[in-house]
Design an enzyme around this catalytic site. Structure first.
Site, short mmCIF file in Angstrom:
data_model
loop_
_atom_site.label_atom_id
_atom_site.label_comp_id
_atom_site.label_asym_id
_atom_site.label_seq_id
_atom_site.Cartn_x
_atom_site.Cartn_y
_atom_site.Cartn_z
N GLY A 31 13.27 31.56 82.39
CA GLY A 31 12.54 32.44 82.44
C GLY A 31 11.38 32.59 81.70
O GLY A 31 11.21 31.45 80.62
N TYR A 32 10.79 33.57 81.45
CA TYR A 32 9.43 34.03 80.88
C TYR A 32 8.57 32.61 81.12
O TYR A 32 8.07 31.94 80.29
CB TYR A 32 9.99 33.82 79.22
CG TYR A 32 8.86 34.61 78.37
CD1 TYR A 32 8.99 36.21 78.60
CD2 TYR A 32 7.61 34.26 77.52
CE1 TYR A 32 8.00 36.76 78.08
CE2 TYR A 32 6.94 35.19 77.14
CZ TYR A 32 7.08 36.55 77.17
OH TYR A 32 5.96 37.13 76.66
N HIS A 34 5.91 30.04 82.63
CA HIS A 34 4.55 29.63 82.21
C HIS A 34 4.19 28.48 83.03
O HIS A 34 4.89 28.14 83.87
CB HIS A 34 4.39 29.10 80.67
CG HIS A 34 5.57 28.20 80.32
ND1 HIS A 34 5.58 27.07 80.65
CD2 HIS A 34 6.66 28.29 79.37
CE1 HIS A 34 6.39 26.21 80.20
NE2 HIS A 34 7.16 27.16 79.33
N GLY A 36 4.03 25.37 82.79
CA GLY A 36 5.27 24.30 82.89
C GLY A 36 5.96 24.47 83.91
O GLY A 36 6.36 23.91 84.88
N HIS A 37 6.71 25.54 83.82
CA HIS A 37 7.59 26.07 85.21
C HIS A 37 7.09 26.02 86.41
O HIS A 37 7.55 25.50 87.49
CB HIS A 37 8.21 27.37 84.80
CG HIS A 37 8.81 27.66 83.56
ND1 HIS A 37 8.46 28.34 82.56
CD2 HIS A 37 10.05 27.13 83.03
CE1 HIS A 37 9.26 28.52 81.43
NE2 HIS A 37 10.21 27.79 81.69
N ASP A 150 11.50 18.44 78.02
CA ASP A 150 12.68 18.55 77.38
C ASP A 150 13.46 17.28 77.78
O ASP A 150 14.52 17.11 78.69
CB ASP A 150 13.46 19.72 77.88
CG ASP A 150 12.95 20.98 77.51
OD1 ASP A 150 13.45 21.33 76.61
OD2 ASP A 150 12.42 21.58 78.42
N SER A 186 7.94 28.86 76.53
CA SER A 186 8.18 30.01 76.13
C SER A 186 8.43 30.62 74.79
O SER A 186 8.18 31.97 74.53
CB SER A 186 9.69 30.59 77.21
OG SER A 186 9.77 29.94 78.19
N ARG A 187 8.68 29.89 73.83
CA ARG A 187 8.95 30.20 72.71
C ARG A 187 7.55 30.13 71.84
O ARG A 187 7.48 30.47 70.79
CB ARG A 187 9.68 29.16 71.88
CG ARG A 187 11.30 29.29 72.31
CD ARG A 187 12.05 28.45 71.42
NE ARG A 187 13.56 28.70 71.74
CZ ARG A 187 14.56 27.96 72.35
NH1 ARG A 187 13.97 27.08 72.97
NH2 ARG A 187 15.81 28.45 72.63
P1 AMP Z 1 13.25 26.31 80.20
O1 AMP Z 1 13.05 27.65 81.04
O2 AMP Z 1 12.64 26.36 78.86
O3 AMP Z 1 14.66 26.16 80.31
O4 AMP Z 1 12.89 25.28 81.16
C1 AMP Z 1 13.15 25.12 82.57
C2 AMP Z 1 12.52 23.91 82.85
O5 AMP Z 1 10.90 23.74 83.01
C3 AMP Z 1 12.83 22.62 82.39
O6 AMP Z 1 13.06 21.52 83.21
C4 AMP Z 1 11.88 22.34 81.21
O7 AMP Z 1 11.81 20.96 80.82
C5 AMP Z 1 10.81 22.70 82.02
N1 AMP Z 1 9.59 22.85 81.25
C6 AMP Z 1 9.42 24.01 80.08
N2 AMP Z 1 8.01 23.59 79.48
C7 AMP Z 1 7.46 22.76 80.26
C8 AMP Z 1 6.33 21.97 80.07
N3 AMP Z 1 5.33 22.20 79.11
N4 AMP Z 1 5.83 21.00 80.75
C9 AMP Z 1 6.59 20.63 81.85
N5 AMP Z 1 7.85 21.40 82.14
C10 AMP Z 1 8.22 22.26 81.34
#
Ligand code: AMP
Length: 281
Positions: A31-32, A34, A36-37, A150, A186-187
């Site tokens: 969540g949160y 952006h 990327g998600h 990641d 998100s951070r």
């Molecule tokens: P998270 O919510 O941080 O666990 O991320 C969920 C998914 O979104 C994971 O597969 C992350 O690798 C991907 N993700 C997070 N930030 C980015 C980004 N800047 N670009 C591409 N994928 C992202």
């Protein structure tokens, strides 16, 4: 878009699709949301007839001194962003539903997790593997979408899919960045104004290293020193690691060849940021 709050309801929906000819794409997140998600969700939308995304801040992947309680959460905002990515189901379970009792089985990620973030974040990838095994089994997707932001997570998921013969295809998406190169995360909201100004140094240090490699440098230690040097000169964040391994098997390299990852982590006052570049020679 339908919001699903319980495992029971999600399983009912998954079973319906499993019996049909639909292809289900799944995007796990904490969540949160952006850009990327949303890029993962859009890619899933293009490649599947049904798209499920999950929002679950997984306590098992946070260490005792990490930011589980402080992890940013805003479901209303996430709901409208997910809606804009045109997904079909947003799975948003409770911790009590996901982990009702002490578990009988543990997952211990052996390879690919003892370097980079895994070395510092003890048990982190065990928690990631556990929640993903649960989510894959609840949602039964055909395709699963992960960001290369990641990259170590991608390496672990790739190994886990093979080890357990999971009937899912791993799809990866390039890191989505701010205009100045900072990887979206998100951070990032926890950076001070000054830290936010310095943070593009992470990506810049990797780009400078890539240029050295393109010019012929093949010694990983020389590259690692150059990246550390660049970071020390350009940001006050504390460099936690700069490392290079073959990708995705995460083995030590004496000489840069084949496909490898240069990855780094920098600790700021309230946020720990990671970034990487994957290069194939
Ligand atoms: P998270 O919510 O941080 O666990 O991320 C969920 C998914 O979104 C994971 O597969 C992350 O690798 C991907 N993700 C997070 N930030 C980015 C980004 N800047 N670009 C591409 N994928 C992202």
């Amino acid at each position: 878009m339908k919001i699903i709050r319980t495992i029971a309801e999600m399983k009912e929906i998954s079973q319906k699709y499993r019996r049909s000819s639909e292809t289900v794409g799944f995007v796990p997140t904490m969540g949160y949301l952006h850009e990327g998600h949303l890029t993962l969700m859009k890619r899933a939308r293009e490649e599947n007839s049904i798209v499920v995304a999950s929002i679950f801040v997984n306590p098992l992947q946070f260490g005792p001194n990490e930011d589980f309680d402080a992890y940013p959460r805003d479901f209303k905002r996430d709901e409208s962003l997910a809606e804009s990515a045109q997904i079909d189901y947003l799975f948003y379970p409770d911790v009590e539903d996901m982990y009702p009792d002490e578990m009988t089985v543990q997952i211990n990620v052996k390879n690919r997790a003892d370097v980079l973030c895994g070395r510092k974040r003890i048990g982190h990838f065990n928690g990631v593997a556990m929640v993903l095994m649960k989510l894959f089994s609840i949602i039964q997707p055909n395709n699963v979408y992960f960001g290369l932001k990641d990259a170590q997570q991608v390496a672990v998921v790739d190994g886990m899919i093979r080890d357990f013969n999971l009937p899912v295809q791993l799809r990866t998406v390039e890191t989505v960045r701010e205009e100045d190169g900072l990887a979206k995360s998100s951070r990032n909201v926890y950076l001070t104004e000054k830290e936010r100004k310095e943070a593009p140094a992470l990506y810049q240090s990797l780009i400078a290293a890539k240029e050295k490699i393109i010019s012929g440098e093949r010694n990983p230690q020389v590259i690692i020193s150059a990246v550390k040097d660049f970071l020390q000169k350009n940001t006050n964040g504390k460099v936690e690691y700069v490392e290079i391994y073959s990708f995705p098997d995460m083995k030590q390299l004496d000489c840069l060849e084949g496909k490898f990852i240069m990855a780094l982590a920098v600790q700021y006052s309230k946020a720990r940021l990671i970034d990487n570049l994957i290069i194939e020679l």
